[in-house]
Design an enzyme around this catalytic site. Structure first.
Site, mmCIF file in Angstrom:
data_model
loop_
_atom_site.group_PDB
_atom_site.id
_atom_site.type_symbol
_atom_site.label_atom_id
_atom_site.label_comp_id
_atom_site.label_asym_id
_atom_site.label_seq_id
_atom_site.Cartn_x
_atom_site.Cartn_y
_atom_site.Cartn_z
ATOM 1 N N LYS A 92 -77.122 8.339 -15.986
ATOM 2 C CA LYS A 92 -78.506 8.796 -16.090
ATOM 3 C C LYS A 92 -79.030 9.309 -14.746
ATOM 4 C CE LYS A 92 -82.797 9.423 -17.190
ATOM 5 N NZ LYS A 92 -83.831 9.072 -18.119
ATOM 6 N N LYS A 105 -89.226 8.429 -7.765
ATOM 7 C CA LYS A 105 -88.644 7.096 -7.959
ATOM 8 C C LYS A 105 -87.156 7.211 -8.305
ATOM 9 C CE LYS A 105 -87.875 5.040 -11.728
ATOM 10 N NZ LYS A 105 -87.832 4.541 -13.111
#
Lengths: 294, 294
Positions: A166, A234
């Site tokens: 991911k 992030k």
């Protein structure tokens, strides 16, 4: 199946609703109240939601939130029973994932990392793609739930590999968008009309889902958040942290992180990450989108 | 039409052959001999090729080569007549293009920048895409020639804008490939099998013509040149030079240029630009493609 769903964010709420729709018995919990899902039981805390369920599915903000939900006060740990399966669809640290899985397994539970890709539209229509770190056997057990929320499950390896895939895919998105932003800024400053440049690239080998999705918004300078800049930032930190742990050098990503840093300082954190192009345009003195001279 | 084609490289030779096939009267010239095209007259120098033609089409190595072919000894300038159209399908500096066009127009000629995108297969089958800087009127005049060599003509604006669009598009290719290379290296070092990662991304929004084309070769570590690293490096310098002239800041591209610099120092200039991933893998200690543990 009896499922607890923890984290009623943009994605989680839609995913939980699809579990209810598929006939599963769902308990939901969210850090802040007021995020009920029709047909699901609303719980006061993670332990309350997870009690006596077969599967606990998480979709929360970050690595710290997963730690809190699992092992914090009134966390899942307190009601964890042998055979219970914990699934994490948050995007978090691959190495922390391995530690969380060890903690869960020490109590007889099983752990699956299964972050998702797809927009909130895909979440709503049950068309998400899951990148999963788990044994095929565990994936098979969860298939009814995956099928209710997604269209494809890609097994990426054992624990942590779903998260690794991911963040590596999001790395590609960040650099592809940066390529589009730098290319468009250069072309525009050199006098090519943005519409003409985009018309060209959308008929070429550089076309991708990234330009399909972002180009129309960029042309309008519409940076309404779909994927907020602060969340991509992030994720970039997750990538760089994982790269540091694994001793991988990611030179272009490091440079892109600096751009996100400046964009954040300039107050763009809640805009879409596409807003990073506005910085390049400011630096270049490109004045207004779509009005360059021909 | 009577056409001179200057530059019998990988692309030029195939483009000239398609002009012959379409029934045009073609004279060809190449810096080094032995690059004849069946059905075309071979010329001793650019002036000899261009004499009494209507259109002079160039596809040479770089900005200096265009200057030489046009204005050097035995250059096109010496036989340039009013109404003659000079077309440049090389990839060169947009600002130099404007100067070359001024020089040609001062002698009554016309000038069109029309760099191409597409592989040598597209050049051979007449399926190239042209990015053109010229008036629509000039493009219309050249349509029979464009049609013989390409499938699409994108008008990007006036003189120089074809080159501006071309280098901006190649900028996107360089950054997209870097994104793929950094993403794949990170995923692999974190233990995801390269085949699994590529299977995932090819079914996602990050799929593009760049990954379609490069991924199979990267999996095999086959860096046989399709687009040699030294040519992409040359184009990156064109982008950075144009950016400097126009005062555009391209942070990620600057970082990628450093990678090409190191790759060149390590002797990879004649490999495909995809070989830049080998550097990232070396830095990361990723040992062999396709054998990472699951």
């Amino acid at each position: 199946m009896r499922v607890a769903f923890l984290g009623m964010g943009i994605m989680g709420r839609r995913m939980a609703a699809n579990l209810v729709k598929a006939g599963h018995e769902v308990a939901v919990w969210n850090r802040s109240p007021g995020k009920d899902v029709e047909g699901a039981r609303t719980s006061a805390n993670p332990a309350d939601a997870a009690r006596d369920t077969e599967v606990v599915w998480m979709c929360v903000a970050d690595t710290a939130a997963v730690a809190q939900v699992l092992f914090g006060p009134e966390g899942v740990e307190s009601v964890l029973k042998p055979g219970m399966i914990i699934v994490d669809s948050s995007t978090i640290s691959p190495s922390a994932t391995v530690k969380f899985a060890e903690g869960v397994r020490a109590r007889g539970g099983d752990y699956v990392d299964g972050p998702v890709t797809g927009s909130k539209v895909a979440a709503e229509s049950g068309q998400l793609t899951f990148m999963v770190g788990a044994s095929q056997e565990l994936i098979d057990k969860l298939q009814p739930l995956f099928s209710a929320m997604g269209k494809t499950v890609f097994r990426m390896g054992e624990t942590g590999k779903g998260q690794a895939a991911k963040i590596s895919m999001n790395l590609m998105i960040a650099l592809m968008y940066e390529g589009f932003a730098e290319g468009l800024t250069l072309a525009t400053k050199l006098g090519v009309k943005p519409e003409a440049f985009i018309g060209l690239i959308q008929n070429s080998m550089v076309r991708s889902g990234v330009t399909d999705y972002k180009a129309p918004f960029v042309l309008k300078h519409d940076f309404t958040p779909n994927f907020p800049l602060r969340l991509m930032h992030k994720d970039i930190h997750l990538m760089l942290d994982a790269a540091k742990e694994a001793r991988v050098k990611l030179p272009a990503l490091e440079t892109v992180e600096e751009i996100y840093e400046v964009a954040t300082e300039e107050g763009q954190g809640d805009m879409d990450y596409a807003a990073t192009i506005a910085l390049l345009e400011k630096w270049a003195g490109v004045e207004v989108r779509g009005t360059s001279a021909d």
